[in-house]
Design a protein around this motif. Sequence first.
Motif, PDB file in Angstrom:
ATOM      1  N   SER A 194      -7.046  12.869  13.724  1.00 53.02           N
ATOM      2  CA  SER A 194      -5.934  13.797  13.950  1.00 53.02           C
ATOM      3  C   SER A 194      -6.443  15.212  14.194  1.00 53.02           C
ATOM      4  O   SER A 194      -5.872  15.952  15.011  1.00 53.02           O
ATOM      5  CB  SER A 194      -4.974  13.781  12.761  1.00 53.02           C
ATOM      6  OG  SER A 194      -5.626  14.171  11.565  1.00 53.02           O
ATOM      7  N   GLU A 195      -7.518  15.613  13.508  1.00 51.43           N
ATOM      8  CA  GLU A 195      -8.059  16.955  13.709  1.00 51.43           C
ATOM      9  C   GLU A 195      -8.674  17.103  15.107  1.00 51.43           C
ATOM     10  O   GLU A 195      -8.537  18.153  15.736  1.00 51.43           O
ATOM     11  CB  GLU A 195      -9.102  17.266  12.634  1.00 51.43           C
ATOM     12  CG  GLU A 195      -8.545  17.455  11.240  1.00 51.43           C
ATOM     13  CD  GLU A 195      -8.296  16.146  10.509  1.00 51.43           C
ATOM     14  OE1 GLU A 195      -7.742  16.183   9.399  1.00 51.43           O
ATOM     15  OE2 GLU A 195      -8.651  15.076  11.054  1.00 51.43           O
ATOM     16  N   ALA A 230       0.878   4.726  25.237  1.00 54.73           N
ATOM     17  CA  ALA A 230       0.228   5.631  24.295  1.00 54.73           C
ATOM     18  C   ALA A 230      -0.783   4.862  23.471  1.00 54.73           C
ATOM     19  O   ALA A 230      -0.483   3.772  22.975  1.00 54.73           O
ATOM     20  CB  ALA A 230       1.257   6.290  23.382  1.00 54.73           C
ATOM     21  N   VAL A 231      -1.990   5.400  23.339  1.00 52.88           N
ATOM     22  CA  VAL A 231      -2.970   4.832  22.426  1.00 52.88           C
ATOM     23  C   VAL A 231      -2.727   5.528  21.083  1.00 52.88           C
ATOM     24  O   VAL A 231      -2.762   6.754  20.992  1.00 52.88           O
ATOM     25  CB  VAL A 231      -4.415   5.018  22.928  1.00 52.88           C
ATOM     26  CG1 VAL A 231      -4.763   6.484  23.154  1.00 52.88           C
ATOM     27  CG2 VAL A 231      -5.404   4.380  21.975  1.00 52.88           C
ATOM     28  N   SER A 232      -2.450   4.750  20.046  1.00 50.21           N
ATOM     29  CA  SER A 232      -1.815   5.302  18.852  1.00 50.21           C
ATOM     30  C   SER A 232      -2.515   4.885  17.567  1.00 50.21           C
ATOM     31  O   SER A 232      -3.178   3.846  17.502  1.00 50.21           O
ATOM     32  CB  SER A 232      -0.346   4.854  18.786  1.00 50.21           C
ATOM     33  OG  SER A 232       0.284   4.952  20.038  1.00 50.21           O
ATOM     34  N   ARG A 233      -2.321   5.692  16.539  1.00 42.58           N
ATOM     35  CA  ARG A 233      -2.713   5.370  15.175  1.00 42.58           C
ATOM     36  C   ARG A 233      -1.638   5.922  14.244  1.00 42.58           C
ATOM     37  O   ARG A 233      -0.926   6.875  14.595  1.00 42.58           O
ATOM     38  CB  ARG A 233      -4.070   5.994  14.799  1.00 42.58           C
ATOM     39  CG  ARG A 233      -5.248   5.614  15.679  1.00 42.58           C
ATOM     40  CD  ARG A 233      -5.675   4.178  15.526  1.00 42.58           C
ATOM     41  NE  ARG A 233      -6.423   3.922  14.322  1.00 42.58           N
ATOM     42  CZ  ARG A 233      -7.764   3.911  14.260  1.00 42.58           C
ATOM     43  NH1 ARG A 233      -8.488   4.152  15.345  1.00 42.58           N
ATOM     44  NH2 ARG A 233      -8.386   3.622  13.133  1.00 42.58           N
ATOM     45  N   PHE A 234      -1.530   5.365  13.053  1.00 34.21           N
ATOM     46  CA  PHE A 234      -0.622   5.905  12.045  1.00 34.21           C
ATOM     47  C   PHE A 234      -1.407   6.854  11.146  1.00 34.21           C
ATOM     48  O   PHE A 234      -2.428   6.481  10.567  1.00 34.21           O
ATOM     49  CB  PHE A 234       0.003   4.791  11.210  1.00 34.21           C
ATOM     50  CG  PHE A 234       1.280   4.250  11.785  1.00 34.21           C
ATOM     51  CD1 PHE A 234       2.499   4.841  11.501  1.00 34.21           C
ATOM     52  CD2 PHE A 234       1.248   3.166  12.650  1.00 34.21           C
ATOM     53  CE1 PHE A 234       3.668   4.347  12.039  1.00 34.21           C
ATOM     54  CE2 PHE A 234       2.424   2.662  13.193  1.00 34.21           C
ATOM     55  CZ  PHE A 234       3.644   3.254  12.890  1.00 34.21           C
ATOM     56  N   LEU A 235      -0.918   8.082  11.049  1.00 35.86           N
ATOM     57  CA  LEU A 235      -1.519   9.094  10.188  1.00 35.86           C
ATOM     58  C   LEU A 235      -0.847   9.034   8.820  1.00 35.86           C
ATOM     59  O   LEU A 235       0.365   9.190   8.706  1.00 35.86           O
ATOM     60  CB  LEU A 235      -1.348  10.482  10.801  1.00 35.86           C
ATOM     61  CG  LEU A 235      -1.803  11.679   9.965  1.00 35.86           C
ATOM     62  CD1 LEU A 235      -3.304  11.601   9.706  1.00 35.86           C
ATOM     63  CD2 LEU A 235      -1.453  12.992  10.661  1.00 35.86           C
ATOM     64  N   TYR A 298      -5.467   2.712   9.700  1.00 35.75           N
ATOM     65  CA  TYR A 298      -4.806   4.002   9.622  1.00 35.75           C
ATOM     66  C   TYR A 298      -5.829   5.134   9.695  1.00 35.75           C
ATOM     67  O   TYR A 298      -7.024   4.939   9.475  1.00 35.75           O
ATOM     68  CB  TYR A 298      -4.003   4.128   8.327  1.00 35.75           C
ATOM     69  CG  TYR A 298      -2.933   3.079   8.157  1.00 35.75           C
ATOM     70  CD1 TYR A 298      -2.175   2.636   9.241  1.00 35.75           C
ATOM     71  CD2 TYR A 298      -2.678   2.525   6.907  1.00 35.75           C
ATOM     72  CE1 TYR A 298      -1.203   1.668   9.081  1.00 35.75           C
ATOM     73  CE2 TYR A 298      -1.699   1.562   6.735  1.00 35.75           C
ATOM     74  CZ  TYR A 298      -0.966   1.127   7.826  1.00 35.75           C
ATOM     75  OH  TYR A 298      -0.001   0.168   7.663  1.00 35.75           O
ATOM     76  N   ILE A 299      -5.322   6.327   9.987  1.00 31.61           N
ATOM     77  CA  ILE A 299      -6.155   7.524   9.930  1.00 31.61           C
ATOM     78  C   ILE A 299      -5.604   8.431   8.837  1.00 31.61           C
ATOM     79  O   ILE A 299      -4.429   8.351   8.478  1.00 31.61           O
ATOM     80  CB  ILE A 299      -6.197   8.256  11.290  1.00 31.61           C
ATOM     81  CG1 ILE A 299      -4.770   8.586  11.770  1.00 31.61           C
ATOM     82  CG2 ILE A 299      -6.935   7.425  12.321  1.00 31.61           C
ATOM     83  CD1 ILE A 299      -4.726   9.445  13.019  1.00 31.61           C
ATOM     84  N   PHE A 300      -6.483   9.296   8.315  1.00 33.24           N
ATOM     85  CA  PHE A 300      -6.106  10.162   7.199  1.00 33.24           C
ATOM     86  C   PHE A 300      -6.560  11.581   7.496  1.00 33.24           C
ATOM     87  O   PHE A 300      -7.515  11.796   8.244  1.00 33.24           O
ATOM     88  CB  PHE A 300      -6.738   9.662   5.897  1.00 33.24           C
ATOM     89  CG  PHE A 300      -6.513   8.197   5.636  1.00 33.24           C
ATOM     90  CD1 PHE A 300      -5.330   7.757   5.078  1.00 33.24           C
ATOM     91  CD2 PHE A 300      -7.481   7.258   5.979  1.00 33.24           C
ATOM     92  CE1 PHE A 300      -5.107   6.399   4.850  1.00 33.24           C
ATOM     93  CE2 PHE A 300      -7.279   5.906   5.738  1.00 33.24           C
ATOM     94  CZ  PHE A 300      -6.085   5.477   5.173  1.00 33.24           C
TER      95      PHE A 300
END
Length: 325
Positions: A194-195, A230-235, A298-300
Motif C-alpha cells: 500500500s505504501e 483491477a489487480v487487487s489486494r485487501f488491506l 492480504y497486505i498490511f
Amino acid sequence: MKPSLSLRSHYLLRSLLIAALAAYIMHLNASNSLDYYLAPHMQTLLLLCPVPLLFIAFGMLWHAIAGASGEVCDCEHPLPSGLIKNISVYGLFTVPLLFGLLLPDQALGSDMAAKKGMIYTYPNPDVRRKTEERNAPAVSGMEKHVTNDDQTAAEDIALNERFVPKDIYSVEFAELAKRLYTLPVIRVEPDIFSETVGAMDMYKQHFQGKAITVQGFVFRDGHMNEDTFAVSRFLVMCCTADAVPFGVMVRAANASSFANDAWVQIDGTIQVATVDGKETLQIQAERIQPIEEPSSPYIFTNPDSVAEFDELYSNDIETKEEINQ
C-alpha cells in the motif's frame, strides 16, 4: 459436599468450550491461517491467550470433578437455567467454534470487494496518520540515507526537487518515492504494497512510463471495459472486518481471458488514467501470467516502509555501491 450433577455439567461444558477455543487458536497458528483473520500485530496478542485459557479450562474441569458444591465465584451471576437459556448462552461459543473448525480458511475475494467498493487511490487518512507518530530522528535518518548515497549531486538535487512532501503525512511517501524512482523495474512488494502504490499515486506524473511488476487477484465490475480489470489486494489494519479492497487498474488486450479472483502477476508500464473523474494509476500490461494464491493473501500497513525498502533492497544497494567504487 460434592457439587450437584447440574453444576458439574455446567463447569464441564465450560471447560470443554474454553479448551476448544485455545486449541482452535493454536490450530490457526500451526496451519499458518492467522493471516486470513488478523494483522500481524494483533496475532501476537492473540497468541498470548491459549496458555491462560487452558489454565482456566483446567480449573473448570477440576471444579466439575472434585470441587465443592458452591459456585466458583461470588459474582452474583447465576448459572443459566432452562433449555432456551442454556442453548442461548453456550451457543454463543459453540456456533462460532463449529464454523471455524468446519469451514475452510479462505481469503476475501472480488465479491466482498464489490460490496465494500474498490479503492484506486491510497486509502483513508487514518492509515496515513502513522507517519505523524514517527519521531524526528527517524525522518532525519531517511534524508541522510538519500544524501549520503553515491549518486551524483545533480541526481540528488533532481530527486529532492521532484519528490517534495506536500504535508507532514507525505514525508514517508516522498522518501519512498525517491527510492522507487531509481529502480529499473518497480516491484510492488507485499510488505510495503500500500505504501508503494501510495507513493506512486501521490507523484503519479513522475512515474509515467516506469516499468512495474505487481501481483494480486483480478477484480472487475460492470462499468469496466473488456480490456480492463483491477489487480487487487485487501488491506487489513486490524482484522478482516476492517479490510479495504485496494487495487490498480490494468489494461491489456487479453484482459477478458482472466476470471474474477484469479491470481496474476502483471508486468507492464505505469500510466495515468481517469476513473470516476479522478486521475489514478493504470498499468499497461505487457505480460500477464497466472500465479498461485500466496500463503498470506492480504497486505498490511508497515510502520516504516522506507526502512523496509532499504532492507528488501539492501543487496542491490551494496552491489551498486561496489560498482560505483
